[in-house]
Scaffold this active site. Structure first.
Site, PDB file in Angstrom:
ATOM      1  N   ARG A 258      -1.257  -2.953 -10.689  1.00 53.00           N
ATOM      2  CA  ARG A 258      -0.567  -4.387 -10.385  1.00 53.00           C
ATOM      3  C   ARG A 258      -0.347  -5.622 -11.081  1.00 53.00           C
ATOM      4  NH1 ARG A 258      -2.621  -3.506  -4.041  1.00 53.00           N
ATOM      5  NH2 ARG A 258      -2.199  -1.058  -4.128  1.00 53.00           N
ATOM      6  N   ARG A 273      -8.937  -9.275  -7.955  1.00 53.97           N
ATOM      7  CA  ARG A 273      -7.665  -9.144  -7.437  1.00 53.97           C
ATOM      8  C   ARG A 273      -7.632  -8.926  -9.504  1.00 53.97           C
ATOM      9  NH1 ARG A 273      -3.876 -10.900  -4.507  1.00 53.97           N
ATOM     10  NH2 ARG A 273      -4.317 -12.163  -2.987  1.00 53.97           N
ATOM     11  N   GLU A 345      -9.929  -7.739   2.264  1.00 50.81           N
ATOM     12  CA  GLU A 345      -9.630  -6.734   2.245  1.00 50.81           C
ATOM     13  C   GLU A 345     -10.578  -5.992   1.406  1.00 50.81           C
ATOM     14  OE1 GLU A 345      -5.176  -6.125   2.465  1.00 50.81           O
ATOM     15  OE2 GLU A 345      -5.618  -4.647   2.139  1.00 50.81           O
ATOM     16  N   SER A 348      -7.014  -0.312   3.906  1.00 43.39           N
ATOM     17  CA  SER A 348      -5.943  -1.045   4.661  1.00 43.39           C
ATOM     18  C   SER A 348      -4.919   0.479   5.154  1.00 43.39           C
ATOM     19  CB  SER A 348      -4.567  -1.416   3.703  1.00 43.39           C
ATOM     20  OG  SER A 348      -3.493  -1.940   4.475  1.00 43.39           O
ATOM     21  N   ARG A 385     -12.295  -3.227  -6.237  1.00 44.67           N
ATOM     22  CA  ARG A 385     -12.495  -3.694  -5.122  1.00 44.67           C
ATOM     23  C   ARG A 385     -13.768  -4.014  -4.003  1.00 44.67           C
ATOM     24  NH1 ARG A 385      -8.959  -7.560  -1.163  1.00 44.67           N
ATOM     25  NH2 ARG A 385      -7.892  -8.011  -3.311  1.00 44.67           N
TER      26      ARG A 385
END
Length: 422
Positions: A258, A273, A345, A348, A385
């Site tokens: 990403r 991140r 988070e 998801s 993560r």
RNA sequence: GGAGGCUUCGCCUAGUUCGGUCUAUGGCGCCGCACUGCUAAUGCGGUUGGGGCUCACCGCCCCUCCCGGGUUCGAAUCCCGGAGCCUCCGCCA
């Protein structure tokens, strides 16, 4: 893409959905107009074309002067057909452009509003009481598990090396996730991480998220941000055997990439991140009427994994305005991060209903043997993560970290990770 | 990277020489009916997908022979470009 028949029959439903998302309602009328324009253009073309074909068939039987006259007539008609075809194609393209821009219809019950309007469904587990908690970066350094500095040296910001126990921890986490998925009947899959534009567009990531995606210009390929992309495209243009009550479930393992283009200055520390991480993702193809229940199942499997790593978390019902374009409903699990004193988070799960499958042409045959669009759903089972939450929640005052029982086999049987000497 | 071959309805396949009721033959599979004590076998019929009109059905129409252009009154068929697969050679692992 949303169902155009549904739109025609019930445009107010789509308007309400757009309102819940805080998105444009006028695009609904644009879509309706484009749909209408396309159909009338198509009808004009088809009428001319039918006439042309009919005359063309007569051509075989006539001869001489009669034929010459007929040729002259059809020649004229041919030009008209060509023009009408061009108009119809334009209308088709215009419709598609708008169609692609309209997000999925929000599921009834999803909280309206934006990012902060989520609803907390439940909190699970007990937050540890740690005085002056170390963050995962500090713990990772002490343990020799995470090397941020060298990540930056070699690849730049938001890159890292996982080393020693860190590498084992990630592999263990992902294997644990795979093992659970297999136990529940998922087919384990290791996917390509480079995909063609169709796959990326089909899953809806080239809309609002286009700037998030790495693109390899020279080869016209994209690096996936999640294995959802190759998994969704896996059955594209296929008609699947999808008997009632027998969804196809895949567990995809892949690296994910990403750009984090819109996240300057956000979560710059550590591995929360990053540009590249690994993930095990659940992905389901099922009948649309089964999607709602399947969604809750995926959520339950996510929670089962979180229980295995013994991390406190909460489940939120994500508000309509914070849903991706493909999602009709989304639940996130957020793990407690002691150093930040808040939930972040870690999973998801989205119900994409028929939105993705319509773009990708994934279908099944109903009881009458008619092809129908399938529903797709996805959910996270583990990612890099998670290491943040595991290290921080299981830290001890001396900087060591207790290993959750389920992960111990993957760390050579150790029940605690000790700081390196020196 | 070089040379050649291939791509048709779920699968296999005929058709492409010489353009015209060709969405396109046959087989397998699948569905329905008949026969049979059940199964099997056999016989008859149906079976590409998408879209539009009508939309309750029947029915009608258009597109679809890997994709995109072109020639032509008319393209599965002729021409150009592209993609994918296979074989051989070279190169790198």
């Amino acid at each position: 893409m949303i169902d155009l028949r549904l739109l025609r029959e019930n445009p107010d439903l789509v308007r309400a959905s757009q309102r819940a998302r805080g998105a444009s309602e006028s695009i609904v009328d644009e879509l309706l107009r484009a749909d209408e324009a396309r159909r009338s253009a198509l009808q004009a073309f088809e009428a001319l074309r039918a006439e042309q074909k009919q005359l063309s068939n007569q051509m075989r039987t006539v001869k001489g002067e009669e034929k010459a006259a007929l040729v002259a007539r059809t020649k004229e008609l041919a030009a008209q057909v060509k023009a009408a075809d061009a108009v119809a194609q334009e209308a088709e393209a215009a419709l598609r452009a708008i169609h692609l821009a309209v997000p999925n219809i929000v599921e009834e019950g999803a909280p309206p509003g934006g990012e902060d309007d989520y609803v907390v469904m439940r909190e699970v587990g007990t937050k540890p009481t740690i005085e002056n908690p170390r963050d995962h970066v500090e713990l990772g350094e002490l343990l020799g598990a995470i090397d941020i500095e060298r990540g930056a040296k070699v690849s730049g910001s938001r890159f890292y090396f996982l080393t020693g126990p860190g590498a084992l921890l990630q592999l263990g986490l992902l294997q644990l996730a795979m093992a659970q998925a297999v136990e529940y009947g998922f087919t384990p899959v290791i996917t390509p991480t480079l995909v063609k534009p169709e796959a990326m567009e089909g899953t809806g990531f080239l809309g609002a998220h286009a700037s998030e995606v790495y693109r390899l210009e020279a080869d016209d390929l994209y690096l996936v941000g999640t294995s959802e992309v190759p998994l969704a495209a896996y059955h594209s243009n296929e008609i699947l055997d999808l008997p009632p009550g027998q969804p196809r479930r895949y567990a995809g393992w892949s690296s994910c990439y990403r750009r984090e283009a819109g996240a300057h200055g956000k979560d710059t520390r550590g591995i929360l991140r990053v540009h590249q991480f690994d993930k095990v993702e659940m992905f389901t193809f099922c009948r649309p009427e089964e999607a709602h229940d399947e969604h809750l199942r995926l959520l339950a499997w996510e929670e089962e994994m979180l229980a295995k790593v013994e991390v406190p978390y909460r489940v939120i019902d994500v508000a309509a305005g914070d849903l991706g374009a493909s999602a009709a409903r989304k639940y996130d699990c957020e793990a407690w991060v002691p150093s930040q004193g808040r939930y972040r988070e870690v999973t998801s799960t989205s119900n994409c209903t028929t939105f993705q499958a319509r773009r990708l042409q994934v279908r099944y045959r109903d009881e009458e043997g008619r092809p129908q669009i399938a529903a797709t759903l996805n959910g996270t089972l583990a990612t890099t993560r998670w290491i943040v939450a595991i290290l921080e929640n299981h830290q001890q005052s001396d900087g060591s970290v207790a290993v959750p029982k389920a992960l111990q086999p993957y760390l050579g049987g150790r029940d605690v990770l000790e700081p390196r000497s020196r």
